[in-house]
Design a protein around this motif. Sequence first.
Motif, PDB file in Angstrom:
ATOM      1  N   VAL A 214       0.838  -1.199   0.000  1.00 46.04           N
ATOM      2  CA  VAL A 214       0.000   0.000   0.000  1.00 46.04           C
ATOM      3  C   VAL A 214       0.873   1.249   0.000  1.00 46.04           C
ATOM      4  CG1 VAL A 214      -1.670   1.336   1.348  1.00 46.04           C
ATOM      5  CG2 VAL A 214      -1.960  -1.136   1.108  1.00 46.04           C
ATOM      6  N   GLU A 215       1.896   1.242   0.835  1.00 45.18           N
ATOM      7  CA  GLU A 215       2.815   2.378   0.891  1.00 45.18           C
ATOM      8  C   GLU A 215       3.416   2.661  -0.484  1.00 45.18           C
ATOM      9  OE1 GLU A 215       6.862   3.718   3.326  1.00 45.18           O
ATOM     10  OE2 GLU A 215       6.446   1.596   2.919  1.00 45.18           O
ATOM     11  N   SER A 216       3.864   1.626  -1.158  1.00 47.66           N
ATOM     12  CA  SER A 216       4.468   1.779  -2.481  1.00 47.66           C
ATOM     13  C   SER A 216       3.477   2.360  -3.483  1.00 47.66           C
ATOM     14  CB  SER A 216       4.989   0.427  -2.969  1.00 47.66           C
ATOM     15  OG  SER A 216       5.528   0.524  -4.262  1.00 47.66           O
ATOM     16  N   CYS A 217       2.240   1.894  -3.444  1.00 49.32           N
ATOM     17  CA  CYS A 217       1.211   2.380  -4.377  1.00 49.32           C
ATOM     18  C   CYS A 217       0.872   3.848  -4.132  1.00 49.32           C
ATOM     19  CB  CYS A 217      -0.054   1.536  -4.256  1.00 49.32           C
ATOM     20  SG  CYS A 217       0.131  -0.164  -4.809  1.00 49.32           S
ATOM     21  N   LEU A 218       0.696   4.214  -2.875  1.00 49.32           N
ATOM     22  CA  LEU A 218       0.305   5.586  -2.551  1.00 49.32           C
ATOM     23  C   LEU A 218       1.415   6.586  -2.846  1.00 49.32           C
ATOM     24  CD1 LEU A 218      -1.682   5.154   0.798  1.00 49.32           C
ATOM     25  CD2 LEU A 218      -2.519   5.127  -1.551  1.00 49.32           C
ATOM     26  N   LYS A 219       2.656   6.143  -2.753  1.00 50.01           N
ATOM     27  CA  LYS A 219       3.777   7.031  -3.048  1.00 50.01           C
ATOM     28  C   LYS A 219       3.869   7.376  -4.530  1.00 50.01           C
ATOM     29  CE  LYS A 219       6.996   6.168   0.759  1.00 50.01           C
ATOM     30  NZ  LYS A 219       8.314   5.621   1.149  1.00 50.01           N
ATOM     31  N   GLU A 220       3.186   6.606  -5.371  1.00 50.21           N
ATOM     32  CA  GLU A 220       3.201   6.865  -6.809  1.00 50.21           C
ATOM     33  C   GLU A 220       2.255   7.991  -7.212  1.00 50.21           C
ATOM     34  OE1 GLU A 220       2.262   3.225  -8.712  1.00 50.21           O
ATOM     35  OE2 GLU A 220       4.114   2.202  -8.119  1.00 50.21           O
TER      36      GLU A 220
END
Length: 220
Positions: A108-114
């Motif tokens: 989730v962290e990786s997705c939201l950082k995009e």
Amino acid sequence: MEEDLFPLLAAGLGQTVYMVVMSTLFAVLLGLPLGICLVVTAKGHIMEAPSVHKPLDTLINATRSFPDLILIVLLLPLARWLVGTTLGATAAVVPLSMGAAPFVARLVESCLKEVDRGKIEAALAMGASSLQIIYKVLIPESLSSLVRAFTIAVITITSFTATAGAIGAGGLGSLAIRFGYMRYRDDIMIMTVIVLIILVQSMQWAGNRVATVLDKRRQG
């Protein structure tokens, strides 16, 4: 020998699907807010809070460092406390979901950082609150990526169930070990692998289709 093969496979598949569905549900319920918290409390983000971000980041890293089998064994007492037993598919859901939650949080962290920083700044300029930015900017803009991430999580949890099968969780993993490997039943081993491949491929196909549809809607 084939007379008892398909009933065994059907029972094992049913237990595996049950564990995957329930574990994914609880892992997402735990991991999604953790992942959101990691992003928004990071340095320079909308709710910057190092006192929250650093301990949470360290805890997630520490939890993810445990090998799957060891983590499952460590969480079995929690399963006994919650469901009254450490055996069976229901008991396995507890350590599986707890073990997968940090992994989901990182996805989730990786997705939201995009998400484009400009869209967040535009929402801030319009007076949006932190919660509004989370639910109206971060999540909608990363929805297709989140679906792909959750698909990866589902497939990973499926592999976790095979590990849990070694300690009495049931499912296809237990079937392969107890009836295939220990009883020298090559037919069971081969069919179990085939069923797992079909199951994983189906999950991946479904996740990709949903993500593609969401992506097209967002772009349209």
